[in-house]
Design a protein around this motif. Structure first.
Motif, PDB file in Angstrom:
ATOM      1  N   PRO A 204       0.833  -1.207   0.000  1.00  0.00           N
ATOM      2  CA  PRO A 204       0.000   0.000   0.000  1.00  0.00           C
ATOM      3  C   PRO A 204       0.864   1.252   0.000  1.00  0.00           C
ATOM      4  N   GLY A 205       0.502   2.195  -0.856  1.00  0.00           N
ATOM      5  CA  GLY A 205       1.248   3.442  -0.961  1.00  0.00           C
ATOM      6  C   GLY A 205       2.415   3.391  -1.924  1.00  0.00           C
ATOM      7  N   GLY A 206       2.753   2.197  -2.418  1.00  0.00           N
ATOM      8  CA  GLY A 206       3.908   2.059  -3.308  1.00  0.00           C
ATOM      9  C   GLY A 206       3.743   2.824  -4.611  1.00  0.00           C
ATOM     10  N   ARG A 207       2.633   2.614  -5.281  1.00  0.00           N
ATOM     11  CA  ARG A 207       2.384   3.330  -6.545  1.00  0.00           C
ATOM     12  C   ARG A 207       2.177   4.819  -6.307  1.00  0.00           C
ATOM     13  N   GLY A 208       1.525   5.144  -5.201  1.00  0.00           N
ATOM     14  CA  GLY A 208       1.288   6.556  -4.897  1.00  0.00           C
ATOM     15  C   GLY A 208       2.568   7.332  -4.679  1.00  0.00           C
ATOM     16  N   ALA A 209       3.618   6.647  -4.197  1.00  0.00           N
ATOM     17  CA  ALA A 209       4.887   7.324  -3.929  1.00  0.00           C
ATOM     18  C   ALA A 209       5.599   7.763  -5.197  1.00  0.00           C
ATOM     19  N   LEU A 210       5.253   7.166  -6.321  1.00  0.00           N
ATOM     20  CA  LEU A 210       5.965   7.461  -7.574  1.00  0.00           C
ATOM     21  C   LEU A 210       5.769   8.901  -8.040  1.00  0.00           C
ATOM     22  N   SER A 211       4.661   9.497  -7.679  1.00  0.00           N
ATOM     23  CA  SER A 211       4.372  10.857  -8.152  1.00  0.00           C
ATOM     24  C   SER A 211       4.711  11.924  -7.124  1.00  0.00           C
ATOM     25  N   ILE A 212       5.295  11.530  -5.998  1.00  0.00           N
ATOM     26  CA  ILE A 212       5.608  12.495  -4.939  1.00  0.00           C
ATOM     27  C   ILE A 212       6.982  13.120  -5.180  1.00  0.00           C
ATOM     28  N   HIS A 213       7.054  14.441  -5.094  1.00  0.00           N
ATOM     29  CA  HIS A 213       8.312  15.176  -5.245  1.00  0.00           C
ATOM     30  C   HIS A 213       8.957  15.376  -3.879  1.00  0.00           C
ATOM     31  N   ASN A 214      10.274  15.314  -3.846  1.00  0.00           N
ATOM     32  CA  ASN A 214      10.962  15.672  -2.602  1.00  0.00           C
ATOM     33  C   ASN A 214      11.280  17.163  -2.610  1.00  0.00           C
ATOM     34  N   GLN A 215      12.066  17.630  -1.653  1.00  0.00           N
ATOM     35  CA  GLN A 215      12.339  19.065  -1.536  1.00  0.00           C
ATOM     36  C   GLN A 215      13.096  19.611  -2.747  1.00  0.00           C
ATOM     37  N   GLU A 216      13.808  18.732  -3.466  1.00  0.00           N
ATOM     38  CA  GLU A 216      14.525  19.162  -4.668  1.00  0.00           C
ATOM     39  C   GLU A 216      13.679  19.029  -5.935  1.00  0.00           C
ATOM     40  N   GLY A 217      12.441  18.584  -5.758  1.00  0.00           N
ATOM     41  CA  GLY A 217      11.543  18.438  -6.905  1.00  0.00           C
ATOM     42  C   GLY A 217      11.669  17.128  -7.641  1.00  0.00           C
ATOM     43  N   ALA A 218      12.425  16.161  -7.087  1.00  0.00           N
ATOM     44  CA  ALA A 218      12.637  14.879  -7.760  1.00  0.00           C
ATOM     45  C   ALA A 218      11.613  13.844  -7.302  1.00  0.00           C
ATOM     46  N   THR A 219      11.164  13.037  -8.239  1.00  0.00           N
ATOM     47  CA  THR A 219      10.317  11.889  -7.931  1.00  0.00           C
ATOM     48  C   THR A 219      11.181  10.632  -8.040  1.00  0.00           C
ATOM     49  N   PRO A 220      10.722   9.521  -7.516  1.00  0.00           N
ATOM     50  CA  PRO A 220      11.475   8.272  -7.698  1.00  0.00           C
ATOM     51  C   PRO A 220      11.725   7.957  -9.170  1.00  0.00           C
TER      52      PRO A 220
END
Length: 322
Positions: A204-220
């Motif tokens: 759960p949450g694995g696919r959702g994490a793919l579109s999340i940006h970190n503080q530098e604006g990078a996604t997985p």
């Protein structure tokens, strides 16, 4: 090599991958255990052997594969803690009661991979801890060790007893708002951990994490592309990607009621894991073997029926009407 049973029984067990032959098993499991039988205990065709591991909170029952008339193989189960457990070598023959051939103590040990997996699992959604993991990107591991790290940590993750509510993004609902932050998926993508990434995608949450940006604006996804991890990038961007090829030789879990059943495809052995009954008097060795073995035998038969039905449906997609 470490012994299993007395000299009179003549059975001994060794961990094939252990250089020193000690009776110590990694808590993450999935290592091969070999049982060598004495001349008088050679395997008859109609006798089936099992290993039963009895811990403080978990029991494991594993089937075995006959390598030769005096050699058996099975897979060590993953265990939930570091402790010494009682291991029984049991034999079953149709029409006769299950009997204990030999017994010995084994010790499950917790290694660095298990520690790392536990730390990562408890760090899901914890920004302070996840930001700390970024130091690994600067200080190591060397590229030659990444594959080994990936395999060991992923295997440890597979055997962790994660809470039912566990989520790649953390259990705090406020951490699922889509704001910029680090995730476990960023960690795996940054280091190029293909197996760990695949494992997290199934949770759960694995696919959702793919579109999340970190503080530098990078996604997985962007991290994998930027660093040239092409296999990892395909895994993150293609639907229904199969598990990594290197995992085909590992055991995988089969959902089955209130217990855990794992099948090791390469050796074709099964492991049944169930929780110990609290505040219960320890059963006699033979009684303990019988209950676990009969349950595993029934499960194996039911799984074989399921497999045959699945094959039939693939071959006959349009069955006759009932």
């Amino acid at each position: 090599m470490g012994g299993l049973g007395s000299d009179s029984v003549g059975c001994r067990v060794q961990r094939v991958i252990a250089a020193n032959g000690t009776q110590r098993l990694r808590g993450i499991g999935d290592c091969v255990v070999t049982v060598l039988l004495s001349e008088e205990d050679k395997v008859e065709d109609d006798v089936v052997f099992y290993l039963v591991f009895s811990g403080s909170t978990l029991h494991h029952c594993t089937s075995t594969r006959k390598v030769s008339s005096d050699t058996l193989e099975t897979i060590a189960p993953g265990h939930d803690c570091c402790e010494t457990v009682k291991v029984l070598l049991c034999a079953s023959k149709e029409g006769l009661p299950v009997f204990v051939v030999a017994e010995e103590d084994f010790r499950f040990i917790q290694d660095e991979a298990y520690d790392a997996a536990q730390f990562l699992a408890t760090s899901a959604g914890n920004q302070q801890a996840l930001n700390f993991t970024r130091f690994l990107d600067r200080s190591g591991p060397p590229s030659t060790d990444v594959n080994s790290l990936d395999e060991k940590v992923s295997l440890a993750f597979r055997h962790l007893k994660l809470p039912a509510e566990w989520n790649v993004l953390g259990t705090d609902a406020t951490s699922h708002d889509g704001g910029p932050r680090e995730t476990l998926m960023h960690f795996a993508a940054r280091l190029g951990l293909l197996r760990l990434t695949w494992f997290l995608l199934q949770k759960p949450g694995g696919r959702g994490a793919l579109s999340i940006h970190n503080q530098e604006g990078a996604t997985p996804v962007s991290l994998a592309l930027e660093r040239g991890y092409h296999k990892l990038h395909r895994l993150l961007t293609e639907e229904d990607t199969g598990e990594p090829d290197s995992w085909s030789s590992l055991s995988y879990e089969i959902p089955y009621g209130d217990c855990s059943v794992r099948h090791h495809r390469e050796l074709d052995v099964y492991t049944l894991t169930s929780e110990s009954e609290p505040h219960q008097e320890p059963p006699l060795p033979g009684d303990s073997c019988t209950g676990h073995i009969f349950k595993l035998m029934n499960i194996q038969q039911q799984l074989m029926v399921r497999q045959k039905i699945s094959i039939f449906r693939r071959l006959c997609p349009h069955p006759f009407p009932q």
